[in-house]
Design an enzyme around this catalytic site. Structure first.
Site, PDB file in Angstrom:
ATOM      1  N   LYS A  34      43.323  35.787  51.267  1.00  9.96           N
ATOM      2  CA  LYS A  34      43.759  36.761  50.045  1.00  9.96           C
ATOM      3  C   LYS A  34      43.412  38.174  50.623  1.00  9.96           C
ATOM      4  O   LYS A  34      42.001  38.710  51.008  1.00  9.96           O
ATOM      5  CB  LYS A  34      42.785  36.316  48.795  1.00  9.96           C
ATOM      6  CG  LYS A  34      43.253  37.173  47.558  1.00  9.96           C
ATOM      7  CD  LYS A  34      42.591  36.647  46.440  1.00  9.96           C
ATOM      8  CE  LYS A  34      41.104  37.078  46.358  1.00  9.96           C
ATOM      9  NZ  LYS A  34      41.001  38.448  46.317  1.00  9.96           N
ATOM     10  N   ASP A  62      46.366  40.134  46.586  1.00  3.62           N
ATOM     11  CA  ASP A  62      45.620  40.371  45.324  1.00  3.62           C
ATOM     12  C   ASP A  62      45.597  41.889  44.771  1.00  3.62           C
ATOM     13  O   ASP A  62      44.703  42.796  45.042  1.00  3.62           O
ATOM     14  CB  ASP A  62      44.310  40.072  45.377  1.00  3.62           C
ATOM     15  CG  ASP A  62      43.351  40.054  44.095  1.00  3.62           C
ATOM     16  OD1 ASP A  62      44.065  40.227  43.191  1.00  3.62           O
ATOM     17  OD2 ASP A  62      42.305  39.428  43.905  1.00  3.62           O
ATOM     18  N   LYS A  64      46.480  42.542  41.750  1.00  5.87           N
ATOM     19  CA  LYS A  64      46.627  42.626  40.194  1.00  5.87           C
ATOM     20  C   LYS A  64      47.389  43.611  39.602  1.00  5.87           C
ATOM     21  O   LYS A  64      46.917  44.671  38.885  1.00  5.87           O
ATOM     22  CB  LYS A  64      44.775  43.046  39.855  1.00  5.87           C
ATOM     23  CG  LYS A  64      44.191  41.983  40.409  1.00  5.87           C
ATOM     24  CD  LYS A  64      42.660  42.143  39.856  1.00  5.87           C
ATOM     25  CE  LYS A  64      41.707  40.897  40.166  1.00  5.87           C
ATOM     26  NZ  LYS A  64      41.258  40.984  41.707  1.00  5.87           N
ATOM     27  N   VAL A  65      48.687  43.354  39.702  1.00  9.83           N
ATOM     28  CA  VAL A  65      49.802  44.224  39.415  1.00  9.83           C
ATOM     29  C   VAL A  65      49.818  44.384  37.725  1.00  9.83           C
ATOM     30  O   VAL A  65      49.704  43.366  36.994  1.00  9.83           O
ATOM     31  CB  VAL A  65      50.923  43.842  39.998  1.00  9.83           C
ATOM     32  CG1 VAL A  65      52.316  44.807  39.561  1.00  9.83           C
ATOM     33  CG2 VAL A  65      50.858  43.540  41.320  1.00  9.83           C
ATOM     34  N   ASP A  67      51.664  47.163  35.677  1.00  9.77           N
ATOM     35  CA  ASP A  67      52.349  48.342  35.151  1.00  9.77           C
ATOM     36  C   ASP A  67      53.490  47.809  34.421  1.00  9.77           C
ATOM     37  O   ASP A  67      53.721  46.671  34.142  1.00  9.77           O
ATOM     38  CB  ASP A  67      52.735  49.169  36.492  1.00  9.77           C
ATOM     39  CG  ASP A  67      52.465  50.459  36.251  1.00  9.77           C
ATOM     40  OD1 ASP A  67      52.935  51.095  35.243  1.00  9.77           O
ATOM     41  OD2 ASP A  67      51.828  51.452  37.102  1.00  9.77           O
ATOM     42  N   GLU A  70      59.338  48.229  35.719  1.00 14.26           N
ATOM     43  CA  GLU A  70      60.177  49.076  36.764  1.00 14.26           C
ATOM     44  C   GLU A  70      59.295  49.303  37.985  1.00 14.26           C
ATOM     45  O   GLU A  70      59.436  49.150  39.246  1.00 14.26           O
ATOM     46  CB  GLU A  70      60.882  50.418  36.455  1.00 14.26           C
ATOM     47  CG  GLU A  70      61.890  50.213  35.302  1.00 14.26           C
ATOM     48  CD  GLU A  70      61.547  49.860  33.974  1.00 14.26           C
ATOM     49  OE1 GLU A  70      60.278  49.811  33.346  1.00 14.26           O
ATOM     50  OE2 GLU A  70      62.405  49.353  33.079  1.00 14.26           O
ATOM     51  N   GLY A 173      35.272  33.299  42.375  1.00 13.91           N
ATOM     52  CA  GLY A 173      33.887  33.264  41.858  1.00 13.91           C
ATOM     53  C   GLY A 173      32.974  32.221  42.478  1.00 13.91           C
ATOM     54  O   GLY A 173      31.739  32.222  42.048  1.00 13.91           O
ATOM     55  N   GLN A 177      29.344  35.138  43.344  1.00  8.26           N
ATOM     56  CA  GLN A 177      29.324  35.442  41.769  1.00  8.26           C
ATOM     57  C   GLN A 177      28.704  34.109  40.944  1.00  8.26           C
ATOM     58  O   GLN A 177      28.830  34.079  39.600  1.00  8.26           O
ATOM     59  CB  GLN A 177      30.691  35.533  41.195  1.00  8.26           C
ATOM     60  CG  GLN A 177      31.319  36.949  41.669  1.00  8.26           C
ATOM     61  CD  GLN A 177      32.852  36.950  41.123  1.00  8.26           C
ATOM     62  OE1 GLN A 177      32.908  37.287  39.840  1.00  8.26           O
ATOM     63  NE2 GLN A 177      33.772  37.122  41.951  1.00  8.26           N
ATOM     64  N   GLY A 178      28.208  33.034  41.743  1.00  6.65           N
ATOM     65  CA  GLY A 178      27.441  32.008  41.130  1.00  6.65           C
ATOM     66  C   GLY A 178      28.338  30.666  40.867  1.00  6.65           C
ATOM     67  O   GLY A 178      27.954  29.765  40.476  1.00  6.65           O
ATOM     68  N   SER A 182      32.244  22.455  43.868  1.00  6.50           N
ATOM     69  CA  SER A 182      33.050  21.109  43.574  1.00  6.50           C
ATOM     70  C   SER A 182      33.305  21.170  42.241  1.00  6.50           C
ATOM     71  O   SER A 182      34.536  20.458  41.806  1.00  6.50           O
ATOM     72  CB  SER A 182      31.724  20.172  43.877  1.00  6.50           C
ATOM     73  OG  SER A 182      31.564  19.883  45.284  1.00  6.50           O
ATOM     74  N   GLY A 194      34.965  34.993  48.941  1.00  8.36           N
ATOM     75  CA  GLY A 194      34.840  36.115  49.717  1.00  8.36           C
ATOM     76  C   GLY A 194      33.386  36.179  50.296  1.00  8.36           C
ATOM     77  O   GLY A 194      33.102  35.965  51.551  1.00  8.36           O
TER      78      GLY A 194
END
Ligand code: XMP
Length: 216
Positions: A34, A62, A64-65, A67, A70, A173, A177-178, A182, A194
């Site tokens: 990513k 990534d 995160k578009v 808008d 157009e 995550g 991030q914790g 699994s 990441g």
């Protein structure tokens, strides 16, 4: 999308040199990467094709578009023309904006991932109350790929129940991030990792450890 070992590397480093080091280190275990704003803004959109060509990896952009249709369309076109296999698109902007990205994906024979709910604590304020509606909209639009949080397993489960067992969910995550691999993979098809990998002293061994710990 087929993701080797059900793990996606979030390559949020800011130089191509480091990106290549980390991607190379984990290449035995991970074939889907990513790329987000940190690398694309630092090194340009070419970073996508450079990584793809060097490691034969699949690239999820990534971006995160979020808008108007157009502008979404232009962002998606440029991202796919740069070599990305898929793009992450925010759902909260509504069906028309998401549809613009889907049309671009269809024309380029690429894929859209619909972002339902995010993994950070602040997402509970505004995005979480809308997440189930966003997932329902994705189903109505015929979207098959989704992003849902590994940090809130009950929310991930709820979103899985809405999008159905045949949908493909990727989940960020895990690790820093914790979130736990699994339990995430009980409901998601692939986990996004990441910092746990790219900040590790030994990214290769860290990736191996994560993969070894998964009930594949
Ligand atoms: P870490 O370092 O926390 O990286 O393992 C997580 C990666 O995932 C991104 N991220 C998200 N992307 N929806 C997304 O589309 C989310 O809810 C979300 N939460 C985290 C983050 O930017 C990083 O690349």
């Amino acid at each position: 999308m087929e993701v080797k070992n059900r793990i996606i590397l979030a390559l949020d480093v800011k130089t191509m040199e480091r990106a290549f080091e980390v991607a190379d280190a984990v290449s035995d275990y991970i074939n889907t990467i990513k790329v987000g704003y940190p690398l694309a803004l630092a090194e340009g959109l070419e970073s996508i094709s450079m990584i793809k060509e060097e490691f034969s990896s699949k690239i999820i952009a990534d971006f995160k578009v979020a808008d108007i249709p157009e502008t979404n369309r232009k962002i998606a076109d440029l991202t796919f023309e740069a070599g990305a296999d898929a793009i992450i698109v925010h759902g909260f902007v509504g069906a028309d904006s998401v549809t613009a990205c889907m049309e671009s994906a269809d024309e380029h024979d690429k894929e859209v991932f619909l972002l339902t709910e995010m993994s950070h604590p602040g997402a509970s304020a505004f995005l979480q109350p809308a997440a189930e509606h966003i997932a329902e909209m994705g189903v109505e639009l015929g979207i098959k790929n989704y992003v849902a949080p590994a940090t809130k397993i009950n929310r991930l489960e709820t979103i899985r129940n809405i999008v159905g067992k045949n949908a493909f969910i990727i989940s960020p995550g895990v690790g820093a991030q914790g979130g736990e691999t699994s339990s995430t993979l009980d409901f998601a098809d692939a986990a996004i990792v990441g910092r746990s990998i790219y900040l590790s002293h030994d990214p290769k061994n860290t990736a191996k450890g994560i993969v070894d710990g998964i009930k594949l």
